[in-house]
Design a protein around this motif. Sequence first.
Motif, PDB file in Angstrom:
ATOM      1  N   ASP A 164      93.432  31.171  34.891  1.00 26.23           N
ATOM      2  CA  ASP A 164      92.904  32.523  35.116  1.00 26.23           C
ATOM      3  C   ASP A 164      91.411  32.579  34.806  1.00 26.23           C
ATOM      4  O   ASP A 164      90.640  33.214  35.531  1.00 26.23           O
ATOM      5  N   GLU A 165      91.014  31.922  33.719  1.00 24.06           N
ATOM      6  CA  GLU A 165      89.596  31.893  33.360  1.00 24.06           C
ATOM      7  C   GLU A 165      88.781  31.209  34.460  1.00 24.06           C
ATOM      8  O   GLU A 165      87.734  31.714  34.876  1.00 24.06           O
ATOM      9  N   LEU A 166      89.276  30.102  34.963  1.00 26.39           N
ATOM     10  CA  LEU A 166      88.572  29.379  36.018  1.00 26.39           C
ATOM     11  C   LEU A 166      88.466  30.222  37.283  1.00 26.39           C
ATOM     12  O   LEU A 166      87.403  30.293  37.909  1.00 26.39           O
ATOM     13  N   HIS A 167      89.552  30.895  37.654  1.00 24.47           N
ATOM     14  CA  HIS A 167      89.519  31.762  38.842  1.00 24.47           C
ATOM     15  C   HIS A 167      88.512  32.890  38.672  1.00 24.47           C
ATOM     16  O   HIS A 167      87.853  33.300  39.630  1.00 24.47           O
ATOM     17  N   ARG A 168      88.377  33.384  37.460  1.00 21.48           N
ATOM     18  CA  ARG A 168      87.417  34.456  37.174  1.00 21.48           C
ATOM     19  C   ARG A 168      85.982  33.961  37.385  1.00 21.48           C
ATOM     20  O   ARG A 168      85.152  34.658  37.974  1.00 21.48           O
ATOM     21  N   VAL A 169      85.683  32.750  36.908  1.00 17.23           N
ATOM     22  CA  VAL A 169      84.345  32.168  37.078  1.00 17.23           C
ATOM     23  C   VAL A 169      84.058  31.954  38.564  1.00 17.23           C
ATOM     24  O   VAL A 169      82.968  32.274  39.056  1.00 17.23           O
ATOM     25  N   ILE A 170      85.029  31.415  39.289  1.00 11.27           N
ATOM     26  CA  ILE A 170      84.857  31.183  40.721  1.00 11.27           C
ATOM     27  C   ILE A 170      84.622  32.511  41.452  1.00 11.27           C
ATOM     28  O   ILE A 170      83.769  32.602  42.345  1.00 11.27           O
ATOM     29  N   ALA A 171      85.343  33.541  41.058  1.00  9.55           N
ATOM     30  CA  ALA A 171      85.169  34.863  41.680  1.00  9.55           C
ATOM     31  C   ALA A 171      83.763  35.401  41.426  1.00  9.55           C
ATOM     32  O   ALA A 171      83.146  35.991  42.328  1.00  9.55           O
ATOM     33  N   TYR A 172      83.248  35.208  40.216  1.00 10.15           N
ATOM     34  CA  TYR A 172      81.868  35.628  39.943  1.00 10.15           C
ATOM     35  C   TYR A 172      80.899  34.915  40.877  1.00 10.15           C
ATOM     36  O   TYR A 172      80.002  35.527  41.451  1.00 10.15           O
ATOM     37  N   ALA A 173      81.081  33.603  41.042  1.00 12.77           N
ATOM     38  CA  ALA A 173      80.187  32.827  41.907  1.00 12.77           C
ATOM     39  C   ALA A 173      80.273  33.308  43.353  1.00 12.77           C
ATOM     40  O   ALA A 173      79.247  33.496  44.014  1.00 12.77           O
ATOM     41  N   LYS A 174      81.475  33.543  43.841  1.00 14.84           N
ATOM     42  CA  LYS A 174      81.653  33.983  45.228  1.00 14.84           C
ATOM     43  C   LYS A 174      81.102  35.390  45.454  1.00 14.84           C
ATOM     44  O   LYS A 174      80.718  35.734  46.564  1.00 14.84           O
ATOM     45  N   GLY A 175      81.048  36.192  44.387  1.00 16.88           N
ATOM     46  CA  GLY A 175      80.592  37.567  44.517  1.00 16.88           C
ATOM     47  C   GLY A 175      79.082  37.738  44.510  1.00 16.88           C
ATOM     48  O   GLY A 175      78.578  38.835  44.740  1.00 16.88           O
ATOM     49  N   ILE A 176      78.340  36.686  44.273  1.00 18.42           N
ATOM     50  CA  ILE A 176      76.880  36.779  44.243  1.00 18.42           C
ATOM     51  C   ILE A 176      76.343  36.743  45.667  1.00 18.42           C
ATOM     52  O   ILE A 176      76.743  35.896  46.476  1.00 18.42           O
ATOM     53  N   SER A 177      75.453  37.674  45.966  1.00 14.05           N
ATOM     54  CA  SER A 177      74.898  37.738  47.320  1.00 14.05           C
ATOM     55  C   SER A 177      74.115  36.465  47.635  1.00 14.05           C
ATOM     56  O   SER A 177      73.531  35.846  46.752  1.00 14.05           O
ATOM     57  N   ARG A 178      74.156  36.070  48.871  1.00 16.48           N
ATOM     58  CA  ARG A 178      73.479  34.913  49.445  1.00 16.48           C
ATOM     59  C   ARG A 178      74.141  33.573  49.129  1.00 16.48           C
ATOM     60  O   ARG A 178      73.645  32.529  49.548  1.00 16.48           O
ATOM     61  N   VAL A 179      75.265  33.581  48.400  1.00 18.34           N
ATOM     62  CA  VAL A 179      75.990  32.328  48.155  1.00 18.34           C
ATOM     63  C   VAL A 179      76.743  31.962  49.438  1.00 18.34           C
ATOM     64  O   VAL A 179      77.500  32.765  49.974  1.00 18.34           O
ATOM     65  N   ARG A 180      76.502  30.747  49.933  1.00 20.41           N
ATOM     66  CA  ARG A 180      77.184  30.295  51.148  1.00 20.41           C
ATOM     67  C   ARG A 180      78.558  29.721  50.853  1.00 20.41           C
ATOM     68  O   ARG A 180      79.487  29.870  51.630  1.00 20.41           O
ATOM     69  N   LYS A 181      78.672  29.028  49.708  1.00 14.83           N
ATOM     70  CA  LYS A 181      79.896  28.299  49.417  1.00 14.83           C
ATOM     71  C   LYS A 181      79.964  28.032  47.918  1.00 14.83           C
ATOM     72  O   LYS A 181      78.934  27.920  47.256  1.00 14.83           O
ATOM     73  N   VAL A 182      81.180  27.914  47.390  1.00 14.35           N
ATOM     74  CA  VAL A 182      81.384  27.551  45.989  1.00 14.35           C
ATOM     75  C   VAL A 182      82.225  26.285  45.953  1.00 14.35           C
ATOM     76  O   VAL A 182      83.287  26.227  46.567  1.00 14.35           O
ATOM     77  N   VAL A 183      81.728  25.276  45.236  1.00 18.08           N
ATOM     78  CA  VAL A 183      82.439  24.010  45.093  1.00 18.08           C
ATOM     79  C   VAL A 183      82.818  23.881  43.616  1.00 18.08           C
ATOM     80  O   VAL A 183      81.954  23.902  42.742  1.00 18.08           O
TER      81      VAL A 183
END
Length: 191
Positions: A164-183
Amino acid sequence: MIILRIWSLFLMGICTGCLPLVVGAGAGGTIIAAQRKGVSGVVSDATIRAQIRKQWLQSSYPLLRHLSLSVEDGCAVITGRIPSIDMALEACKLVLNVQGIRSVHDHTEVSEQDRSFSCYLCDISITSRLRTQVLMDRHLASFSYGFRTYDRVVYIMGIARTSDELHRVIAYAKGISRVRKVVNYAQVAPQ
């Protein structure tokens, strides 16, 4: 932990540009990472990074000029734009030869064209926003993660306490404007 969060917020408040924020956040990350991984774990990653940079410096190719490197728990992520495939292969080969490397993730692009300064600033801004969001979230072990952004692609490394913690971090990254992709290269710690 709360004292470190307050200190980090204080540092963010006095910083006027993105670069000092990134440097300040990175320095604080080392202190807290020492608590999580132990001093030997932090030293090990720093030693690995230094050995790789030394290998790159001694290479016949100008690898340090073109590439960036992150090492977290023996996982190396290489990013950058490099003029030839031979240079990219040499960089990976040199990383694989360093003791302590458990995995290498090569995200280099082969291209003669350098990145623009505005693209570089955008990447710094994305990383700073992500670090700030993770730092402000009381439910996250904020410095259990390493972040690298290259060409608007966010790379996440480290060890999460729960999925759950990891999914939360990934969601923060995906929610930032101009981010094309999260690896994601972060792993969930065994319970």
